[in-house]
Design an enzyme around this catalytic site. Structure first.
Site, mmCIF file in Angstrom:
data_model
loop_
_atom_site.group_PDB
_atom_site.id
_atom_site.type_symbol
_atom_site.label_atom_id
_atom_site.label_comp_id
_atom_site.label_asym_id
_atom_site.label_seq_id
_atom_site.Cartn_x
_atom_site.Cartn_y
_atom_site.Cartn_z
ATOM 1 N N HIS A 35 0.728 -1.314 -0.137
ATOM 2 C CA HIS A 35 -0.043 -0.180 -0.095
ATOM 3 C C HIS A 35 0.555 1.342 0.739
ATOM 4 O O HIS A 35 0.188 1.696 -0.609
ATOM 5 C CB HIS A 35 -0.893 0.132 1.553
ATOM 6 C CG HIS A 35 -1.410 -1.134 1.273
ATOM 7 N ND1 HIS A 35 -1.917 -2.438 2.110
ATOM 8 C CD2 HIS A 35 -3.169 -1.701 0.421
ATOM 9 C CE1 HIS A 35 -2.515 -3.056 1.900
ATOM 10 N NE2 HIS A 35 -3.603 -2.339 1.482
ATOM 11 N N GLN A 58 -18.618 -6.523 -0.580
ATOM 12 C CA GLN A 58 -17.501 -6.754 -1.621
ATOM 13 C C GLN A 58 -17.203 -8.762 -0.896
ATOM 14 O O GLN A 58 -16.598 -9.697 -1.424
ATOM 15 C CB GLN A 58 -16.242 -6.740 -2.226
ATOM 16 C CG GLN A 58 -15.033 -5.997 -0.884
ATOM 17 C CD GLN A 58 -14.402 -5.379 -1.485
ATOM 18 O OE1 GLN A 58 -14.330 -3.970 -1.409
ATOM 19 N NE2 GLN A 58 -12.961 -5.834 -1.268
ATOM 20 N N SER A 182 0.196 -8.938 0.915
ATOM 21 C CA SER A 182 -1.046 -9.207 0.916
ATOM 22 C C SER A 182 -1.414 -8.727 2.727
ATOM 23 O O SER A 182 -1.126 -9.112 3.789
ATOM 24 C CB SER A 182 -1.100 -10.156 1.162
ATOM 25 O OG SER A 182 -3.505 -10.849 1.142
#
Length: 292
Positions: A35, A58, A182
């Site tokens: 990020h 989502q 991640s």
């Protein structure tokens, strides 16, 4: 660094609008170096707004919405040394007024890959991204290339709905051993983390075959799948054309190698994008680099 929690506060962004473009980096928080690399890339273009919002629409039934890591203070501490003009971190009620409100229907790029196993996922992604675009009104938005299908589904929405936002994708950042960064990596214990390397090794196997001149899609996919079988559950190991994510009849042009599978409690994805030319391989791109 402005901290904005409500829609009404977004008028404070008006002071950032000027000769340089306003750049949005949408995230779900649990920030890591991947990020932060997107934020640095964005800061080269103009004042940066980082959104932090774990989007419920989502996530499907049985997925990790409730357990998804949330630590706004830690995220802000990571952003503080960077050139971030504002953080927009709304509550769910600020983003969704009613449970039966309007949702964005994705196009054909959402049908396969992650879309096949996560019904409704990309509708939720597009809806929240469209809301963020409408609220923040950025000139540019930066997304991570690791979420390749997401990038291309959003690209189709922007093109088809004529949204005035320029899209850029940033490189996937990897750990020294090759594991793609991640937020869900933190779910893994040490043994599972080692096991998760099968995703990046599968992609490297596919890349090596391409560099050796292999152009039979089935051969490349089978070789990647053999490595990905080390995961607890292999979802897919595929070759697809960019941008439409169709199965290529001939391997040429912009091409995506994509893998997904579950290791321990975490479902992980990874990919590489290559421009296949008669001379060989060149690094590819999904949206844009920001240097055009």
């Amino acid at each position: 660094m402005l901290m904005l929690r409500e829609r009404s506060q977004l008028e404070e962004l008006d002071v950032l609008r000027g000769p340089r473009p306003l750049v949005l980096v949408p995230t779900m928080g649990a920030l890591h170096e991947g990020h932060l690399s997107l934020v640095r890339q964005a800061a080269e273009l103009g004042p940066v707004v980082v959104s932090i919002f774990v989007n419920p629409t989502q996530f499907g039934p049985g997925e990790d919405f409730d357990s998804y890591p949330r630590d706004l203070q830690s995220d802000c501490d990571l952003l503080a040394p960077l050139e971030v003009a504002a953080v927009f971190a709304p509550a769910v009620e600020e983003m969704y007024g009613s449970p039966d409100g309007v949702m964005v229907q994705p196009g054909h790029r959402a049908r396969g890959l992650c879309g096949a196993g996560r019904p409704g996922h990309f509708s939720g992604v597009l809806t929240v991204v469209a809301k963020l675009f409408g609220l923040v009104q950025p000139d540019i938005a930066v997304f991570g290339r690791k979420d390749a299908q997401q990038c291309l589904v959003i690209r189709q929405m922007v093109e088809d709905l004529c949204l005035p936002v320029r899209l850029i994708d940033g490189l996937t950042v990897r750990e020294p051993d090759g594991l793609a960064m991640s937020s869900r990596n933190r779910y893994l214990n040490s043994a599972e983390r080692k096991q998760a390397l099968c995703l990046s090794r599968a992609l490297k196997t596919g890349e090596d075959l391409l560099r050796q001149g292999e152009r039979r899609r089935e051969v490349v996919e089978a070789a990647m799948a053999a490595i990905l079988a080390e995961a607890d559950r292999a979802d897919y190991a595929v070759v697809r054309q960019v941008p439409d994510l169709e199965t290529p009849s001939a391997m040429a042009g912009m091409t995506l190698l994509a893998v997904a599978g579950k290791v321990g409690p975490a479902r992980l994805i990874d990919n590489n994008v290559w421009h296949i030319t008669p001379e060989g391989l060149e690094p590819g791109c999904l949206l844009g680099t920001g240097k055009e």
